[in-house]
Scaffold this motif. Structure first.
Motif, PDB file in Angstrom:
ATOM      1  N   VAL A   1       0.853  -1.194   0.000  1.00 50.63           N
ATOM      2  CA  VAL A   1       0.000   0.000   0.000  1.00 50.63           C
ATOM      3  C   VAL A   1       0.886   1.240   0.000  1.00 50.63           C
ATOM      4  CG1 VAL A   1      -1.733   1.266   1.335  1.00 50.63           C
ATOM      5  CG2 VAL A   1      -1.800  -1.231   1.254  1.00 50.63           C
ATOM      6  N   PRO A   2       0.593   2.213  -0.864  1.00 48.47           N
ATOM      7  CA  PRO A   2       1.376   3.460  -0.846  1.00 48.47           C
ATOM      8  C   PRO A   2       1.330   4.118   0.540  1.00 48.47           C
ATOM      9  CG  PRO A   2      -0.064   3.392  -2.777  1.00 48.47           C
ATOM     10  CD  PRO A   2      -0.439   2.227  -1.896  1.00 48.47           C
ATOM     11  N   ALA A   3       2.419   4.755   0.916  1.00 47.11           N
ATOM     12  CA  ALA A   3       2.555   5.324   2.262  1.00 47.11           C
ATOM     13  C   ALA A   3       1.422   6.285   2.600  1.00 47.11           C
ATOM     14  CB  ALA A   3       3.903   6.028   2.400  1.00 47.11           C
ATOM     15  N   GLU A   4       1.054   7.167   1.668  1.00 47.18           N
ATOM     16  CA  GLU A   4      -0.003   8.142   1.951  1.00 47.18           C
ATOM     17  C   GLU A   4      -1.330   7.448   2.236  1.00 47.18           C
ATOM     18  OE1 GLU A   4       1.505   8.600  -1.304  1.00 47.18           O
ATOM     19  OE2 GLU A   4       3.096   9.895  -0.518  1.00 47.18           O
ATOM     20  N   GLN A   5      -1.644   6.431   1.466  1.00 47.77           N
ATOM     21  CA  GLN A   5      -2.896   5.699   1.658  1.00 47.77           C
ATOM     22  C   GLN A   5      -2.882   4.960   2.997  1.00 47.77           C
ATOM     23  OE1 GLN A   5      -3.858   2.852  -1.411  1.00 47.77           O
ATOM     24  NE2 GLN A   5      -5.513   1.958  -0.212  1.00 47.77           N
ATOM     25  N   GLY A   6      -1.776   4.326   3.328  1.00 46.86           N
ATOM     26  CA  GLY A   6      -1.662   3.613   4.599  1.00 46.86           C
ATOM     27  C   GLY A   6      -1.807   4.561   5.779  1.00 46.86           C
ATOM     28  N   MET A   7      -1.140   5.714   5.711  1.00 46.84           N
ATOM     29  CA  MET A   7      -1.237   6.686   6.806  1.00 46.84           C
ATOM     30  C   MET A   7      -2.660   7.225   6.925  1.00 46.84           C
ATOM     31  SD  MET A   7       1.519   6.694   8.457  1.00 46.84           S
ATOM     32  CE  MET A   7       1.117   8.035   9.544  1.00 46.84           C
ATOM     33  N   ALA A   8      -3.330   7.452   5.799  1.00 40.73           N
ATOM     34  CA  ALA A   8      -4.711   7.941   5.829  1.00 40.73           C
ATOM     35  C   ALA A   8      -5.621   6.917   6.497  1.00 40.73           C
ATOM     36  CB  ALA A   8      -5.202   8.252   4.416  1.00 40.73           C
ATOM     37  N   GLU A   9      -5.425   5.641   6.197  1.00 43.07           N
ATOM     38  CA  GLU A   9      -6.233   4.592   6.821  1.00 43.07           C
ATOM     39  C   GLU A   9      -5.964   4.504   8.327  1.00 43.07           C
ATOM     40  OE1 GLU A   9      -6.215   0.785   4.863  1.00 43.07           O
ATOM     41  OE2 GLU A   9      -6.293   1.724   2.883  1.00 43.07           O
ATOM     42  N   ILE A  10      -4.708   4.623   8.696  1.00 41.20           N
ATOM     43  CA  ILE A  10      -4.358   4.583  10.119  1.00 41.20           C
ATOM     44  C   ILE A  10      -4.972   5.780  10.847  1.00 41.20           C
ATOM     45  CG2 ILE A  10      -2.438   4.827  11.755  1.00 41.20           C
ATOM     46  CD1 ILE A  10      -0.779   3.120   9.729  1.00 41.20           C
ATOM     47  N   GLU A  11      -4.856   6.966  10.285  1.00 42.20           N
ATOM     48  CA  GLU A  11      -5.420   8.163  10.905  1.00 42.20           C
ATOM     49  C   GLU A  11      -6.935   8.054  11.028  1.00 42.20           C
ATOM     50  OE1 GLU A  11      -3.875  11.450   8.656  1.00 42.20           O
ATOM     51  OE2 GLU A  11      -1.842  11.098   9.373  1.00 42.20           O
ATOM     52  N   ALA A  12      -7.590   7.499  10.018  1.00 52.22           N
ATOM     53  CA  ALA A  12      -9.046   7.322  10.072  1.00 52.22           C
ATOM     54  C   ALA A  12      -9.427   6.329  11.171  1.00 52.22           C
ATOM     55  CB  ALA A  12      -9.565   6.843   8.724  1.00 52.22           C
TER      56      ALA A  12
END
Length: 106
Positions: free
Chosen positions: A87-98
């Motif tokens: 998973v691209p880093a930005e997408q992974g971080m967005a999922e974690i933050e959500a």
């Protein structure tokens, strides 16, 4: 003798614990007394050098719990890294933050 005291409630046994901050020189001069404080009262000692914390003396039981929690955290981190490896880093971080935001909203 002690520079700073901070009382806390131990989350496992609900007993008050004291966190004491001392200089490295003070720690060295009072080692026996501080070992007793940690062993029998289950207090913790933060050792400062040049005004900055460099080490903490905790009782063996607490250290065992910390070690076990770290092992669990490392295992969980490995599972998350493996699951999100593609998973691209930005997408992974967005999922974690959500996920964190959803959990905090509960």
């Amino acid at each position: 003798m002690f520079a700073y005291h901070n009382d806390h409630i131990d989350q496992y046994g609900w007993r008050p614990i004291m966190i004491t901050e001392v200089s490295a020189v003070n720690f060295r001069q009072n080692l026996g007394e501080m070992l007793n404080q940690v062993q029998y009262r289950h207090d913790s000692i933060v050792i400062n050098k040049d005004g900055k914390p460099v080490a903490v003396l905790v009782d063996a039981e607490l250290f065992a719990r910390i070690r076990k929690m770290r092992e669990r955290f490392d295992a969980l981190s490995g599972h998350v890294a493996k699951a999100y490896g593609d998973v691209p880093a930005e997408q992974g971080m967005a999922e974690i933050e959500a996920a964190v935001a959803a959990e905090r909203a509960r």
